[in-house]
Design a protein around this motif. Sequence first.
Motif, PDB file in Angstrom:
ATOM      1  N   CYS A 196       0.824  -1.213   0.000  1.00  0.00           N
ATOM      2  CA  CYS A 196       0.000   0.000   0.000  1.00  0.00           C
ATOM      3  C   CYS A 196       0.858   1.263   0.000  1.00  0.00           C
ATOM      4  N   LYS A 197       1.984   1.225   0.700  1.00  0.00           N
ATOM      5  CA  LYS A 197       2.842   2.413   0.781  1.00  0.00           C
ATOM      6  C   LYS A 197       3.439   2.762  -0.577  1.00  0.00           C
ATOM      7  N   VAL A 198       3.931   1.773  -1.314  1.00  0.00           N
ATOM      8  CA  VAL A 198       4.543   2.096  -2.603  1.00  0.00           C
ATOM      9  C   VAL A 198       3.474   2.427  -3.641  1.00  0.00           C
ATOM     10  N   VAL A 199       2.315   1.781  -3.575  1.00  0.00           N
ATOM     11  CA  VAL A 199       1.222   2.125  -4.490  1.00  0.00           C
ATOM     12  C   VAL A 199       0.773   3.565  -4.254  1.00  0.00           C
ATOM     13  N   ALA A 200       0.695   3.973  -2.983  1.00  0.00           N
ATOM     14  CA  ALA A 200       0.305   5.350  -2.668  1.00  0.00           C
ATOM     15  C   ALA A 200       1.321   6.344  -3.224  1.00  0.00           C
ATOM     16  N   THR A 201       2.608   6.000  -3.146  1.00  0.00           N
ATOM     17  CA  THR A 201       3.642   6.873  -3.704  1.00  0.00           C
ATOM     18  C   THR A 201       3.459   7.027  -5.208  1.00  0.00           C
ATOM     19  N   ILE A 202       3.234   5.914  -5.899  1.00  0.00           N
ATOM     20  CA  ILE A 202       3.068   5.951  -7.356  1.00  0.00           C
ATOM     21  C   ILE A 202       1.823   6.742  -7.737  1.00  0.00           C
ATOM     22  N   ASN A 203       0.709   6.495  -7.063  1.00  0.00           N
ATOM     23  CA  ASN A 203      -0.531   7.208  -7.393  1.00  0.00           C
ATOM     24  C   ASN A 203      -0.400   8.707  -7.155  1.00  0.00           C
ATOM     25  N   SER A 204       0.331   9.088  -6.120  1.00  0.00           N
ATOM     26  CA  SER A 204       0.553  10.508  -5.858  1.00  0.00           C
ATOM     27  C   SER A 204       1.345  11.157  -6.994  1.00  0.00           C
ATOM     28  N   LEU A 205       2.354  10.455  -7.496  1.00  0.00           N
ATOM     29  CA  LEU A 205       3.159  10.984  -8.598  1.00  0.00           C
ATOM     30  C   LEU A 205       2.355  11.037  -9.895  1.00  0.00           C
ATOM     31  N   ILE A 206       1.500  10.050 -10.116  1.00  0.00           N
ATOM     32  CA  ILE A 206       0.632  10.073 -11.297  1.00  0.00           C
ATOM     33  C   ILE A 206      -0.294  11.282 -11.244  1.00  0.00           C
ATOM     34  N   GLU A 207      -0.849  11.548 -10.073  1.00  0.00           N
ATOM     35  CA  GLU A 207      -1.743  12.695  -9.922  1.00  0.00           C
ATOM     36  C   GLU A 207      -1.006  14.001 -10.221  1.00  0.00           C
ATOM     37  N   LYS A 208       0.223  14.138  -9.724  1.00  0.00           N
ATOM     38  CA  LYS A 208       1.013  15.338  -9.997  1.00  0.00           C
ATOM     39  C   LYS A 208       1.277  15.487 -11.491  1.00  0.00           C
ATOM     40  N   SER A 209       1.573  14.376 -12.155  1.00  0.00           N
ATOM     41  CA  SER A 209       1.840  14.420 -13.593  1.00  0.00           C
ATOM     42  C   SER A 209       0.602  14.854 -14.364  1.00  0.00           C
ATOM     43  N   CYS A 210      -0.545  14.304 -14.007  1.00  0.00           N
ATOM     44  CA  CYS A 210      -1.785  14.641 -14.710  1.00  0.00           C
ATOM     45  C   CYS A 210      -2.143  16.111 -14.532  1.00  0.00           C
ATOM     46  N   VAL A 211      -1.955  16.624 -13.325  1.00  0.00           N
ATOM     47  CA  VAL A 211      -2.249  18.038 -13.071  1.00  0.00           C
ATOM     48  C   VAL A 211      -1.337  18.918 -13.919  1.00  0.00           C
ATOM     49  N   GLN A 212      -0.053  18.585 -13.954  1.00  0.00           N
ATOM     50  CA  GLN A 212       0.894  19.395 -14.722  1.00  0.00           C
ATOM     51  C   GLN A 212       0.594  19.348 -16.213  1.00  0.00           C
ATOM     52  N   ASP A 213       0.217  18.168 -16.721  1.00  0.00           N
ATOM     53  CA  ASP A 213       0.031  17.996 -18.162  1.00  0.00           C
ATOM     54  C   ASP A 213      -1.401  18.251 -18.614  1.00  0.00           C
ATOM     55  N   GLY A 214      -2.288  18.607 -17.685  1.00  0.00           N
ATOM     56  CA  GLY A 214      -3.671  18.893 -18.051  1.00  0.00           C
ATOM     57  C   GLY A 214      -4.430  17.673 -18.527  1.00  0.00           C
ATOM     58  N   LEU A 215      -4.138  16.521 -17.934  1.00  0.00           N
ATOM     59  CA  LEU A 215      -4.778  15.267 -18.332  1.00  0.00           C
ATOM     60  C   LEU A 215      -5.668  14.752 -17.207  1.00  0.00           C
ATOM     61  N   VAL A 216      -6.563  13.853 -17.562  1.00  0.00           N
ATOM     62  CA  VAL A 216      -7.317  13.119 -16.550  1.00  0.00           C
ATOM     63  C   VAL A 216      -6.738  11.714 -16.485  1.00  0.00           C
ATOM     64  N   ARG A 217      -6.799  11.112 -15.320  1.00  0.00           N
ATOM     65  CA  ARG A 217      -6.131   9.826 -15.117  1.00  0.00           C
ATOM     66  C   ARG A 217      -6.683   8.723 -16.010  1.00  0.00           C
ATOM     67  N   GLU A 218      -7.953   8.844 -16.414  1.00  0.00           N
ATOM     68  CA  GLU A 218      -8.557   7.818 -17.264  1.00  0.00           C
ATOM     69  C   GLU A 218      -7.934   7.771 -18.658  1.00  0.00           C
ATOM     70  N   GLU A 219      -7.178   8.811 -19.033  1.00  0.00           N
ATOM     71  CA  GLU A 219      -6.513   8.815 -20.339  1.00  0.00           C
ATOM     72  C   GLU A 219      -5.262   7.943 -20.348  1.00  0.00           C
ATOM     73  N   ILE A 220      -4.803   7.527 -19.185  1.00  0.00           N
ATOM     74  CA  ILE A 220      -3.608   6.678 -19.096  1.00  0.00           C
ATOM     75  C   ILE A 220      -4.032   5.235 -19.336  1.00  0.00           C
ATOM     76  N   VAL A 221      -3.510   4.630 -20.409  1.00  0.00           N
ATOM     77  CA  VAL A 221      -3.991   3.313 -20.831  1.00  0.00           C
ATOM     78  C   VAL A 221      -2.926   2.226 -20.740  1.00  0.00           C
ATOM     79  N   CYS A 222      -1.708   2.595 -20.340  1.00  0.00           N
ATOM     80  CA  CYS A 222      -0.640   1.601 -20.297  1.00  0.00           C
ATOM     81  C   CYS A 222       0.412   2.034 -19.287  1.00  0.00           C
ATOM     82  N   VAL A 223       0.951   1.081 -18.536  1.00  0.00           N
ATOM     83  CA  VAL A 223       1.999   1.352 -17.550  1.00  0.00           C
ATOM     84  C   VAL A 223       3.093   0.297 -17.698  1.00  0.00           C
ATOM     85  N   TRP A 224       4.349   0.761 -17.690  1.00  0.00           N
ATOM     86  CA  TRP A 224       5.490  -0.146 -17.620  1.00  0.00           C
ATOM     87  C   TRP A 224       6.217   0.111 -16.311  1.00  0.00           C
ATOM     88  N   VAL A 225       6.463  -0.940 -15.555  1.00  0.00           N
ATOM     89  CA  VAL A 225       7.110  -0.832 -14.248  1.00  0.00           C
ATOM     90  C   VAL A 225       8.463  -1.528 -14.295  1.00  0.00           C
TER      91      VAL A 225
END
Length: 370
Positions: free
Chosen positions: A289-318
């Motif tokens: 849960c701790k690392v997932v929360a870190t990743i989701n927080s960074l995704i949210e920051k990226s979406c805000v900066q790029d003017g995107l909504v999270r539903e537009e993200i269709v693929c993730v490579w880890v």
Amino acid sequence: MKNRNICVNLCSDLCLSVVPSFPFLTPMPKITFQPSSKTVEAPIGTPLHEVARAIGIDIHAPCGGTGTCGKCLVRVISGEVHHGSLGILSREQIEQGIILACTATVGNGDVVIDLSMQTGSAGKFSDSSDQLLLVDPVLLPSKQDLSAVVRTVEVTVDSPQLADGLSDVDRLTRALRAGGGEAPEISLGALRQLADAVREDSGRVSVVLCEEEDRARIISVLPQSRRKAPIGIAVDVGTTTVAVQEVDLESGTILSTHTDYNGQIPCGLDVISRINYARTPQRLDELRCKVVATINSLIEKSCVQDGLVREEIVCVWVSGNTTMQHLLLGLPPEHIRLDPYTPTLLRYPSFSATQVDFSINPDARVFFSP
């Protein structure tokens, strides 16, 4: 049962719940943490740092709870606890009531704990994320060399006819086959979009396909008039830091980069400490849960900066070392450090974003680099 006194107790599985207090039951000691004055009741013998975490107080234990790093020092103001290891403490510290929170357990009576020796979480990055490059651009492949897992296909779907009895999915499949493609699976999210999409723009739709080795999946269907480039996320999960890059999957352009400390740090500074910490299912899920929360927080920051909504993200490579990937998926890492050092898996299947708890398009596919 009348006149029950309701009290908040810390259950043995460290979940807070409200239970009736009966006079014939052994009372559970109260633990008060200062300076917040948070108080909770816990069973005798419960590890002190787990009691703290259960009510939202992080006590750093980078050694994974083995009592060897000395980062979990707290002071007993009043009352007493059952001591674990005191080996690294000086006589002066012991006389001052200083203990190791990761090895101490709840004693027989009430206790007040001073947390002022805890310095709190590590500082945050102040990165200029739009300028931060995780890889030298010279080493990145050109667009011509890319073989995208996700691509957008534009087709025209025939209008529904009473005579043929075909569904919207049947007609979409026929249009894709006419373009030389195979009949892919379709996600539930895409199904929910389909009826309106094929009727809004004279049947002209943009289909986002995720093509894996053994199958193709439709992730989304939109009218061509509302077509958007599919967005991907690259995640690097390090023991200390986590980095997320948002990528335009059509152009290959890196839209933004954000980094932060891995939220697992309070539970262990290195992989061995975290493997030791993840000895119980509850602790393993805590690390996940701790690392997932870190990743989701960074995704949210990226979406805000790029003017995107999270539903537009269709693929993730880890990417990440074997232990970090196991912890992200909630896989027990214990055998990675034991002879013959065998992980649960080395070649990962893809997962849906929902399975991994990423806050993006629920049908997005998540891949792991071996």
